[in-house]
Write a protein that holds these residues in place. Sequence first.
Motif, PDB file in Angstrom:
ATOM      1  N   GLU A 463     -74.650  33.750 -71.249  1.00  0.00           N
ATOM      2  CA  GLU A 463     -75.266  32.602 -71.900  1.00  0.00           C
ATOM      3  C   GLU A 463     -74.788  32.515 -73.356  1.00  0.00           C
ATOM      4  N   PRO A 464     -74.677  31.310 -73.915  1.00  0.00           N
ATOM      5  CA  PRO A 464     -74.195  31.146 -75.293  1.00  0.00           C
ATOM      6  C   PRO A 464     -75.179  31.750 -76.307  1.00  0.00           C
ATOM      7  N   VAL A 465     -74.657  32.600 -77.160  1.00  0.00           N
ATOM      8  CA  VAL A 465     -75.464  33.246 -78.201  1.00  0.00           C
ATOM      9  C   VAL A 465     -74.725  33.102 -79.523  1.00  0.00           C
ATOM     10  N   ASN A 466     -75.449  32.698 -80.562  1.00  0.00           N
ATOM     11  CA  ASN A 466     -74.854  32.584 -81.884  1.00  0.00           C
ATOM     12  C   ASN A 466     -74.736  33.991 -82.473  1.00  0.00           C
ATOM     13  N   LYS A 467     -73.508  34.519 -82.501  1.00  0.00           N
ATOM     14  CA  LYS A 467     -73.337  35.887 -82.987  1.00  0.00           C
ATOM     15  C   LYS A 467     -72.271  35.962 -84.061  1.00  0.00           C
ATOM     16  N   MET A 468     -72.334  37.050 -84.838  1.00  0.00           N
ATOM     17  CA  MET A 468     -71.357  37.320 -85.888  1.00  0.00           C
ATOM     18  C   MET A 468     -71.031  38.802 -85.872  1.00  0.00           C
ATOM     19  N   ILE A 469     -69.740  39.126 -86.038  1.00  0.00           N
ATOM     20  CA  ILE A 469     -69.301  40.520 -86.080  1.00  0.00           C
ATOM     21  C   ILE A 469     -68.600  40.748 -87.411  1.00  0.00           C
ATOM     22  N   CYS A 470     -69.120  41.671 -88.208  1.00  0.00           N
ATOM     23  CA  CYS A 470     -68.519  42.016 -89.499  1.00  0.00           C
ATOM     24  C   CYS A 470     -67.932  43.416 -89.409  1.00  0.00           C
ATOM     25  N   ILE A 471     -66.758  43.598 -90.013  1.00  0.00           N
ATOM     26  CA  ILE A 471     -66.074  44.880 -89.907  1.00  0.00           C
ATOM     27  C   ILE A 471     -65.497  45.279 -91.259  1.00  0.00           C
ATOM     28  N   CYS A 472     -65.662  46.577 -91.598  1.00  0.00           N
ATOM     29  CA  CYS A 472     -65.153  47.073 -92.876  1.00  0.00           C
ATOM     30  C   CYS A 472     -64.817  48.552 -92.767  1.00  0.00           C
ATOM     31  N   GLY A 473     -63.731  48.938 -93.375  1.00  0.00           N
ATOM     32  CA  GLY A 473     -63.295  50.330 -93.379  1.00  0.00           C
ATOM     33  C   GLY A 473     -61.883  50.403 -93.915  1.00  0.00           C
ATOM     34  N   PRO A 474     -61.180  51.517 -93.674  1.00  0.00           N
ATOM     35  CA  PRO A 474     -59.766  51.592 -94.064  1.00  0.00           C
ATOM     36  C   PRO A 474     -58.987  50.430 -93.465  1.00  0.00           C
ATOM     37  N   ALA A 475     -57.888  50.056 -94.102  1.00  0.00           N
ATOM     38  CA  ALA A 475     -57.125  48.868 -93.695  1.00  0.00           C
ATOM     39  C   ALA A 475     -56.744  48.903 -92.218  1.00  0.00           C
ATOM     40  N   MET A 476     -56.306  50.065 -91.713  1.00  0.00           N
ATOM     41  CA  MET A 476     -55.884  50.173 -90.318  1.00  0.00           C
ATOM     42  C   MET A 476     -57.072  49.961 -89.377  1.00  0.00           C
ATOM     43  N   PHE A 477     -58.213  50.545 -89.727  1.00  0.00           N
ATOM     44  CA  PHE A 477     -59.427  50.393 -88.925  1.00  0.00           C
ATOM     45  C   PHE A 477     -59.814  48.920 -88.824  1.00  0.00           C
ATOM     46  N   THR A 478     -59.810  48.230 -89.954  1.00  0.00           N
ATOM     47  CA  THR A 478     -60.234  46.830 -89.981  1.00  0.00           C
ATOM     48  C   THR A 478     -59.268  45.934 -89.218  1.00  0.00           C
ATOM     49  N   SER A 479     -57.969  46.102 -89.455  1.00  0.00           N
ATOM     50  CA  SER A 479     -56.992  45.232 -88.773  1.00  0.00           C
ATOM     51  C   SER A 479     -56.984  45.479 -87.265  1.00  0.00           C
ATOM     52  N   GLN A 480     -57.063  46.759 -86.845  1.00  0.00           N
ATOM     53  CA  GLN A 480     -57.109  47.053 -85.415  1.00  0.00           C
ATOM     54  C   GLN A 480     -58.382  46.513 -84.788  1.00  0.00           C
ATOM     55  N   GLY A 481     -59.504  46.724 -85.478  1.00  0.00           N
ATOM     56  CA  GLY A 481     -60.780  46.257 -84.953  1.00  0.00           C
ATOM     57  C   GLY A 481     -60.807  44.756 -84.745  1.00  0.00           C
ATOM     58  N   MET A 482     -60.275  44.003 -85.718  1.00  0.00           N
ATOM     59  CA  MET A 482     -60.258  42.541 -85.593  1.00  0.00           C
ATOM     60  C   MET A 482     -59.368  42.114 -84.427  1.00  0.00           C
ATOM     61  N   ARG A 483     -58.256  42.802 -84.242  1.00  0.00           N
ATOM     62  CA  ARG A 483     -57.368  42.473 -83.124  1.00  0.00           C
ATOM     63  C   ARG A 483     -58.021  42.785 -81.784  1.00  0.00           C
ATOM     64  N   PHE A 484     -58.704  43.938 -81.693  1.00  0.00           N
ATOM     65  CA  PHE A 484     -59.391  44.303 -80.449  1.00  0.00           C
ATOM     66  C   PHE A 484     -60.489  43.294 -80.121  1.00  0.00           C
ATOM     67  N   LEU A 485     -61.208  42.858 -81.141  1.00  0.00           N
ATOM     68  CA  LEU A 485     -62.300  41.901 -80.921  1.00  0.00           C
ATOM     69  C   LEU A 485     -61.768  40.573 -80.392  1.00  0.00           C
ATOM     70  N   GLU A 486     -60.633  40.135 -80.921  1.00  0.00           N
ATOM     71  CA  GLU A 486     -60.018  38.902 -80.416  1.00  0.00           C
ATOM     72  C   GLU A 486     -59.551  39.089 -78.976  1.00  0.00           C
ATOM     73  N   ASP A 487     -59.036  40.306 -78.681  1.00  0.00           N
ATOM     74  CA  ASP A 487     -58.611  40.595 -77.305  1.00  0.00           C
ATOM     75  C   ASP A 487     -59.799  40.559 -76.342  1.00  0.00           C
ATOM     76  N   LEU A 488     -60.989  40.859 -76.854  1.00  0.00           N
ATOM     77  CA  LEU A 488     -62.198  40.837 -76.018  1.00  0.00           C
ATOM     78  C   LEU A 488     -62.756  39.421 -75.856  1.00  0.00           C
ATOM     79  N   GLY A 489     -62.119  38.464 -76.510  1.00  0.00           N
ATOM     80  CA  GLY A 489     -62.523  37.076 -76.312  1.00  0.00           C
ATOM     81  C   GLY A 489     -63.373  36.487 -77.412  1.00  0.00           C
ATOM     82  N   PHE A 490     -63.600  37.238 -78.486  1.00  0.00           N
ATOM     83  CA  PHE A 490     -64.387  36.689 -79.594  1.00  0.00           C
ATOM     84  C   PHE A 490     -63.489  35.804 -80.456  1.00  0.00           C
ATOM     85  N   SER A 491     -64.034  34.704 -80.920  1.00  0.00           N
ATOM     86  CA  SER A 491     -63.256  33.763 -81.720  1.00  0.00           C
ATOM     87  C   SER A 491     -63.142  34.255 -83.161  1.00  0.00           C
TER      88      SER A 491
END
Length: 500
Positions: A463-491
């Motif tokens: 079901e549609p849910v208004n959600k937000m994902i915030c990520i912070c850490g070392p540069a590699m952690f943040t860039s990888q995390g954002m890429r993984f989240l997009e791969d999981l289908g998050f906009s």
Amino acid sequence: MVPLKPGRSLMDWVRLTKSHKDLSGLKGRFIEVTEDELAKHNKKEDCWTCIRGHVYNVTPYMEYHPGGEEELMKAAGADGTDLFDQVHRWVNYESMLKECLIGRIAMKPAAIAKEFNSRTAKDKKPMNGVLEDGRLIEACTKDSPPRYDWFQTETAVTVAIYTKQKDLESEFVTVDLEGSILRADILIGNYSNLLYLDLDHAVREEINVNITGIVGKIEIVLQKQDKVTWAKLGQPLDSHDSFIKRTDRGLFFRKCKLISKTSVNYNTKLFCLLLPEGVFLQVPIGQHVYLKDTIAGIEMVKPYTPVSSSLQYNSEVLSSMGDARKIFLMIKIYLDGVFTQHIDSLQIGDELYVSSPQGSFRKSKIQAVEELFLLAAGTGFTPMVKLLNHALTNNSSLRKVKLMFFNKKENDILWRSELEQLTIQDSRCEMQFVLSEPTDEWTGMKGTISLPLLSTLIERKKEPVNKMICICGPAMFTSQGMRFLEDLGFSKEEIYGFTE
């Protein structure tokens, strides 16, 4: 950051600059450098670059650069201003590279006029620091800038600023009063409006700032030192009444006093800095400040995200803490960190320079979310502190907030007991600690950020849910995390990475 060779630390560079060696290669001479001449020096063993119109021989700095030689070579033989601003806008390059200075970039007047008059938005830009980009002024005048007025009584002077911004909040207004110098910086979207004056007469140190958000009006009330009638408000100073892009406004610092420091764990401390009495400053949620100090003759600047004094989020408790003039910073002390070792050595009562807030995060991003997911690694936890406090206190639509905290070892988890207390205090809270180097006794999650791990931590409901994902850490952690989240289908609209 890349590993540096032994003997190539920041302090080693400082010692080299003080050794009287000819680092510029010109034996103290300064020259004008043409673009053609600059372009010839584009090799690792002969590398010049231009920053804001000044040309430096960065060849001797290659092995000392924390970002590695590859990053420096991106600006070899060229103007590196834009690249520098993207990565190191807060670094005092003039101090760091003083001994490498060759001179200024030289451009022919006729060529300048021709290029300035003919170029379009997509044309090649001139050397930064030499020509002003007219497009900036054009962009700023799309909306009418704020205007200001002033009036006085027998005992006070009030400066009234009319922004026409109905949603104006106090955290986007910064006022500094030092002696007779008044500086007010108002942020309106991505723009900065600056009032900068040498006041006509003496005033008392305390100031009162009133903001009427409904009409976008700001009042700065100053108390007169003497009961005299002012003929004018004051003498305008550099950039007074300017309205420019926020990122084009230079960093402004004021001295703050260290009033306490307490241990958070074995290598991290909570520092409390007190703003001067004549300063009105509130750091917005998710934004950071820069600390500045001079160490071994080199001016150093580092960014840190302020936290709350605790994770206690009851609004009545927070308002009674008297934290209006206090800035709390959670800082990890590195054994080989020149700046953090210096900060840790400061005594109560010592002073540090603190900048005005920087960053692009707006709390409106999480204002109406139903589910908030926070991914943090190490001290990337710091922006999450205020996010947690704000979401749990001010977001009536919030149904769930989940912090996924990545660390190496169990004793690296910052404020663990307070975080666990939050889950008891508020049923909407969930904490998940993930360790990459756990002991055999650890029963929680293990590993590093990965696609499979995130797929188990963040469920995607049908079901549609208004959600937000915030990520912070070392540069590699943040860039990888954002890429993984997009791969999981998050906009991209559902993801915010603290990358500044």
